[in-house]
Write a protein that holds these residues in place. Structure first.
Motif, PDB file in Angstrom:
ATOM      1  N   ARG A 115     -39.820  19.805  13.164  1.00  0.00           N
ATOM      2  CA  ARG A 115     -41.122  19.903  12.477  1.00  0.00           C
ATOM      3  C   ARG A 115     -41.779  21.248  12.780  1.00  0.00           C
ATOM      4  NH1 ARG A 115     -44.849  15.381  11.067  1.00  0.00           N
ATOM      5  NH2 ARG A 115     -47.028  15.916  11.407  1.00  0.00           N
ATOM      6  N   SER A 153     -39.863   9.397   4.980  1.00  0.00           N
ATOM      7  CA  SER A 153     -40.239   8.653   6.191  1.00  0.00           C
ATOM      8  C   SER A 153     -39.344   7.423   6.334  1.00  0.00           C
ATOM      9  CB  SER A 153     -41.698   8.210   6.098  1.00  0.00           C
ATOM     10  OG  SER A 153     -42.534   9.323   5.906  1.00  0.00           O
ATOM     11  N   SER A 182     -44.331  10.520  11.716  1.00  0.00           N
ATOM     12  CA  SER A 182     -43.336   9.633  11.106  1.00  0.00           C
ATOM     13  C   SER A 182     -41.949   9.955  11.675  1.00  0.00           C
ATOM     14  CB  SER A 182     -43.352   9.802   9.594  1.00  0.00           C
ATOM     15  OG  SER A 182     -43.210  11.165   9.252  1.00  0.00           O
ATOM     16  N   HIS A 231     -41.562  17.728   1.383  1.00  0.00           N
ATOM     17  CA  HIS A 231     -41.516  16.471   2.118  1.00  0.00           C
ATOM     18  C   HIS A 231     -40.724  15.449   1.324  1.00  0.00           C
ATOM     19  CE1 HIS A 231     -44.331  14.609   5.332  1.00  0.00           C
ATOM     20  NE2 HIS A 231     -43.085  14.283   5.540  1.00  0.00           N
ATOM     21  N   LYS A 255     -37.707  16.527  15.700  1.00  0.00           N
ATOM     22  CA  LYS A 255     -37.863  16.314  14.254  1.00  0.00           C
ATOM     23  C   LYS A 255     -37.508  17.558  13.448  1.00  0.00           C
ATOM     24  CE  LYS A 255     -41.354  14.668  12.087  1.00  0.00           C
ATOM     25  NZ  LYS A 255     -41.628  13.571  11.180  1.00  0.00           N
ATOM     26  N   ASN A 296     -38.839  10.637  11.027  1.00  0.00           N
ATOM     27  CA  ASN A 296     -37.810  11.143  10.130  1.00  0.00           C
ATOM     28  C   ASN A 296     -37.582  12.601  10.492  1.00  0.00           C
ATOM     29  OD1 ASN A 296     -40.693  11.085   8.777  1.00  0.00           O
ATOM     30  ND2 ASN A 296     -39.684  12.953   8.076  1.00  0.00           N
TER      31      ASN A 296
HETATM   32 MG    MG Z   1     -44.292  12.641   8.121  1.00  0.00          MG
END
Ligand code: MG
Ligand code: AMP
Length: 348
Positions: free
Chosen positions: A64, A157, A149, A239, A62, A151
């Motif tokens: 992330r 998302s 999520s 986000h 991701k 994405n």
């Molecule tokens: Mg998320």
């Protein structure tokens, strides 16, 4: 780190009726591979929550930040006790009232769940989804499934299968097509480790719904600004952001239309679009993406992330979003839109 290209297998809801396909999914999860699957909120990118390797792979795939914890998904209420120290009375009431469903609860974790899954926190976010495919893959794999999520980090998302194809084709082992997400907004997140529970992220389950189950008032800490202190690590990151500049316009539709017209005149070289309720689409001369009807918050929530993703598909430079009413589900929608705008709100 450079991740190699993977031959992604796509399975449909129909395919998931076959035991052989369901076995493919559980084998992948048990081998610490990634599986994208539908839930009733948004699509999730799932992996074995007990495996530090699998959790790390989610973060890498991701993009992330590693301190933004993952939500762990279970299929039976009683399984929650396998992963937590204890549950408060409030947590037990909320579990019984809203699970299976779009509510995530934060508990003190025990040692079964590795810190890699919780972004280094001693607490854990747990949810019991009500989507049949989501529950089936958790049951088949006999594992808790960590699934943020689906994405790429920072993007809206995914609420449609084409969104997950855009972001994860060739990057995960299996993707399951469950069609359009039923709700289209991520779960409500509640911290139940405090004396009085705290809302960390608003969602389909509203503060009023929670308070009516608990019988007392709770606080909401979801609207902390970009520089404020945050209790939920995910709240501090940008986000849902399309590539163009996003502005929320708060004021009457006539004033907004005049403001957008002015921007069109000032920036003839820029591609401009408006996101608003269907009732107002004829008030603008630029491109317009409808969210659905003012009178149907479920429809608007369902369209929200698709609308933001469409802005990139349409190549829009400047995006004006009409401030929507914050009653009921509107509060959660505005929470996402404000983040998408980077807290850029213009009063007209
Ligand atoms: Mg998320
Ligand atoms: P996502 O999975 O992408 O929907 O994001 C999960 C959200 O839950 C993020 O905002 C996280 O910060 C939040 N979250 C997950 N675990 C915790 C936790 N232990 N404490 C506080 N927030 C959490």
């Amino acid at each position: 780190m450079c991740l190699s290209v993977i031959q992604t297998i796509i399975l449909t809801e129909e395919d998931m009726k076959l035991e052989s396909n369901r076995k493919r999914v559980s084998h992948a999860l048990r081998a610490s591979k990634l599986v994208v699957f539908p839930t009733e909120t948004v699509y999730g990118i799932g992996a074995n929550a007990l495996s530090p390797i699998a959790s790390k792979l989610i973060y890498q795939t991701k993009g992330r930040p590693s301190d933004n914890p993952l939500i762990v998904h279970i299929a039976h209420k009683e399984d929650v006790y396998k992963y937590i120290e204890s549950a408060s009375d409030a947590a037990v009431k909320l579990m019984h009232a809203f699970w299976p469903g779009p509510l995530t609860l934060i508990f003190k974790k025990n040692d079964v769940i590795p810190l890699e899954t919780t972004g280094g926190l001693e607490t854990i976010a747990i949810r019991l989804p009500r989507n049949d495919i989501a529950r089936q893959i958790i049951i088949d794999s006999n594992l808790p499934i960590a699934a943020p999520s689906a994405n790429l980090s920072g993007k809206p998302s995914s609420t449609a299968f084409k969104h997950v194809m855009e972001d994860f084709m060739g990057k995960v082992d299996i993707m399951i097509d469950g069609g359009q997400s039923e709700i289209g907004l991520e779960s409500t997140v509640i911290d139940t480790t405090t004396i009085v529970p705290i809302i960390l992220r608003p969602g389909f389950v509203t503060q009023a719904m929670i308070e009516s189950v608990l019988g007392y008032s709770i606080t909401d800490q979801s609207s902390t600004g970009p520089s404020g202190e945050v209790k939920s690590p995910g709240m501090k990151y940008t986000h849902y952001k399309p590539k163009g500049e996003v502005m929320i316009i708060d004021g009457s539709i006539e004033h907004m239309a005049a403001y957008v017209k002015d921007a069109e005149i000032k920036h003839p070289d820029k591609s401009i679009a408006v996101i608003c309720e269907v009732e107002y689409i004829h008030d603008f001369t630029c491109k317009v993406r409808s969210l659905g009807s003012l009178n149907d918050q479920n429809e608007m929530a369902n369209n929200l992330f698709s609308a933001l993703r469409d802005m990139d598909e349409w190549g829009i430079d400047i995006i004006f979003i009409h401030h929507i009413s914050t009653h009921g589900l509107g509060y959660a929608m505005m929470n996402r839109l404000i983040k998408a705008s980077g807290y850029y709100i213009i009063n007209v």
